[in-house]
Write an enzyme that holds these catalytic residues in place. Structure first.
Site, PDB file in Angstrom:
ATOM      1  N   SER A  27       0.840  -1.201   0.000  1.00 13.10           N
ATOM      2  CA  SER A  27       0.000   0.000   0.000  1.00 13.10           C
ATOM      3  C   SER A  27       0.875   1.252   0.000  1.00 13.10           C
ATOM      4  CB  SER A  27      -0.852  -0.016   1.267  1.00 13.10           C
ATOM      5  OG  SER A  27      -1.425   1.250   1.487  1.00 13.10           O
ATOM      6  N   THR A  56       0.455   3.552   1.755  1.00 14.52           N
ATOM      7  CA  THR A  56       0.551   4.002   3.146  1.00 14.52           C
ATOM      8  C   THR A  56       1.951   3.745   3.723  1.00 14.52           C
ATOM      9  OG1 THR A  56      -0.614   4.007   5.259  1.00 14.52           O
ATOM     10  CG2 THR A  56      -0.335   1.890   4.230  1.00 14.52           C
ATOM     11  N   TYR A  93      -2.332  -0.403  10.515  1.00  8.95           N
ATOM     12  CA  TYR A  93      -2.518  -1.101   9.235  1.00  8.95           C
ATOM     13  C   TYR A  93      -1.278  -0.877   8.350  1.00  8.95           C
ATOM     14  CZ  TYR A  93      -4.073  -1.701   4.427  1.00  8.95           C
ATOM     15  OH  TYR A  93      -4.141  -2.053   3.101  1.00  8.95           O
ATOM     16  N   LYS A 143       1.823  -3.484   6.750  1.00  5.29           N
ATOM     17  CA  LYS A 143       2.258  -3.546   5.337  1.00  5.29           C
ATOM     18  C   LYS A 143       3.765  -3.310   5.241  1.00  5.29           C
ATOM     19  CE  LYS A 143      -1.714  -4.303   3.313  1.00  5.29           C
ATOM     20  NZ  LYS A 143      -1.963  -5.496   2.497  1.00  5.29           N
ATOM     21  N   TYR A 150      -0.361  -0.125  -3.753  1.00  5.01           N
ATOM     22  CA  TYR A 150      -1.620   0.453  -4.259  1.00  5.01           C
ATOM     23  C   TYR A 150      -1.813   1.861  -3.723  1.00  5.01           C
ATOM     24  CZ  TYR A 150      -3.462  -4.444  -4.531  1.00  5.01           C
ATOM     25  OH  TYR A 150      -3.689  -5.765  -4.751  1.00  5.01           O
ATOM     26  N   PHE A 151      -2.311   2.731  -4.568  1.00  2.00           N
ATOM     27  CA  PHE A 151      -2.780   4.017  -4.077  1.00  2.00           C
ATOM     28  C   PHE A 151      -4.262   3.834  -3.678  1.00  2.00           C
ATOM     29  CE2 PHE A 151       0.761   6.965  -4.026  1.00  2.00           C
ATOM     30  CZ  PHE A 151       1.753   6.076  -4.406  1.00  2.00           C
ATOM     31  N   ASN A 152      -5.218   4.665  -4.065  1.00  2.00           N
ATOM     32  CA  ASN A 152      -6.582   4.533  -3.511  1.00  2.00           C
ATOM     33  C   ASN A 152      -7.555   3.900  -4.508  1.00  2.00           C
ATOM     34  OD1 ASN A 152      -5.219   6.544  -1.782  1.00  2.00           O
ATOM     35  ND2 ASN A 152      -7.229   6.737  -0.826  1.00  2.00           N
ATOM     36  N   VAL A 202     -16.550  16.056   5.594  1.00  2.00           N
ATOM     37  CA  VAL A 202     -15.233  16.290   4.981  1.00  2.00           C
ATOM     38  C   VAL A 202     -14.232  16.442   6.128  1.00  2.00           C
ATOM     39  CG1 VAL A 202     -13.854  17.859   3.559  1.00  2.00           C
ATOM     40  CG2 VAL A 202     -16.245  17.391   2.958  1.00  2.00           C
ATOM     41  N   ARG A 233      -5.636  12.650  -2.825  1.00  2.00           N
ATOM     42  CA  ARG A 233      -5.205  11.253  -2.998  1.00  2.00           C
ATOM     43  C   ARG A 233      -5.149  10.905  -4.481  1.00  2.00           C
ATOM     44  NH1 ARG A 233      -4.653  12.304   1.484  1.00  2.00           N
ATOM     45  NH2 ARG A 233      -5.237  11.189   3.394  1.00  2.00           N
ATOM     46  N   ASP A 266      -4.463  10.960   9.291  1.00  2.00           N
ATOM     47  CA  ASP A 266      -4.546  11.347   7.872  1.00  2.00           C
ATOM     48  C   ASP A 266      -3.388  12.266   7.480  1.00  2.00           C
ATOM     49  OD1 ASP A 266      -6.716   9.941   7.059  1.00  2.00           O
ATOM     50  OD2 ASP A 266      -8.079  11.653   6.890  1.00  2.00           O
TER      51      ASP A 266
END
Ligand code: UDP
Length: 242
Positions: A31, A33, A55, A59, A83-85, A123, A137, A200
């Site tokens: 990920s 991330t 999480y 990874k 992976y991105f989103n 938001v 993202r 975030d």
């Protein structure tokens, strides 16, 4: 503990079973991330690694385990696909994502507001240093991911233990995604600005050069495709799996 048990123990079980059966080709779903809070953008595979949540740390640990496995035995060929989103759904409208309970992720939440299951999108912060203050993202169509996996498998014998980004290279803000989804669905999507979500980061988007060079893969679908396919799935299957 569940993240660690599922991700780390699960990986060790698979690795033992693979070794026992002399299978040395592995495509790992990592990920973006693992880049933590970016120190520069765009994110290339050489960017330093860290984690902002458990999480992400699992990874990152798995990537380290796999690098050690490769260092100890060069028979392995390992693709660490970062992976991105992933968002959207299959264009048939037959396969898509149904969030378990209240969706955590942006697009599942937006589509539930559009279909009338939730009132308004919260938001998470509008004071980031981004184009409009909301988080940015790199969204990638969920069908582009398996194509990337197939390309990794086709080319696996030329890989050693390679980290490879799977992203489009383009960043979109929360508000940009909201308006793309409004356009795709024809629905007005209410939103309210709330506080930032813990863990975030402001912006995260890929440098997608390596994947193009090594695997001849490039994202084939854009934001409008992602929102249109995601909406088609949500609209056709509002209460699926319930
Ligand atoms: N986000 C938001 N409201 C939500 C869920 C997410 O504003 O209900 C924002 C979040 O702050 C981030 C972006 O949408 O900037 C993408 O979040 P998501 O959870 O989909 O992915 P990730 O955090 O893993 O990048």
């Amino acid at each position: 503990m569940e993240y660690y048990d599922n991700n780390i123990n699960g990986t060790l079980c698979i690795l033992r079973a693979m070794k026992k059966n002399s299978i040395y080709n592995l495509v790992f779903s990592s990920s973006a991330t693992v880049y933590g809070d970016p120190t520069y953008l765009t994110l290339d595979e050489k960017h330093p690694l860290s984690a902002t949540n458990s999480y992400g740390r699992t990874k990152l640990f798995i990537e380290e385990i796999l690098r050690d496995i490769y260092a100890s035995d060069k028979s392995w060929h390992i693709a660490l696909l970062r992976y991105f989103n992933p968002i959207g759904a299959h264009s048939s409208g037959l396969i898509g994502e149904s969030a378990n309970g209240i969706p955590n992720n942006l697009l599942p939440y937006i589509s539930q507001v559009a279909v009338g299951k939730r009132e308004a999108l919260s938001v998470c912060g509008d004071d980031y240093e981004t184009v409009d203050g909301t988080g940015v993202r790199d969204y990638i169509h969920v069908v582009d991911l398996p194509i990337g996996h197939l390309k990794a498998l086709e080319n696996i014998s030329s890989l050693v233990c390679d980290a490879i980004n799977l992203g489009t290279g383009n960043g979109y803000s929360v508000l940009e995604m909201l308006s793309a989804f409004e356009k795709a669905s024809g629905k007005k999507i209410l939103h309210k600005i709330e506080a930032r979500r813990a863990g975030d980061i402001a912006s995260c988007y890929a440098n997608a050069k390596k994947v193009q060079e090594l695997l001849c893969w490039i994202a084939t679908k854009n934001i409008d495709d992602m929102c249109r396919n995601g909406w088609n799935w949500q609209n056709k299957n509002p209460n699926v799996y319930e």
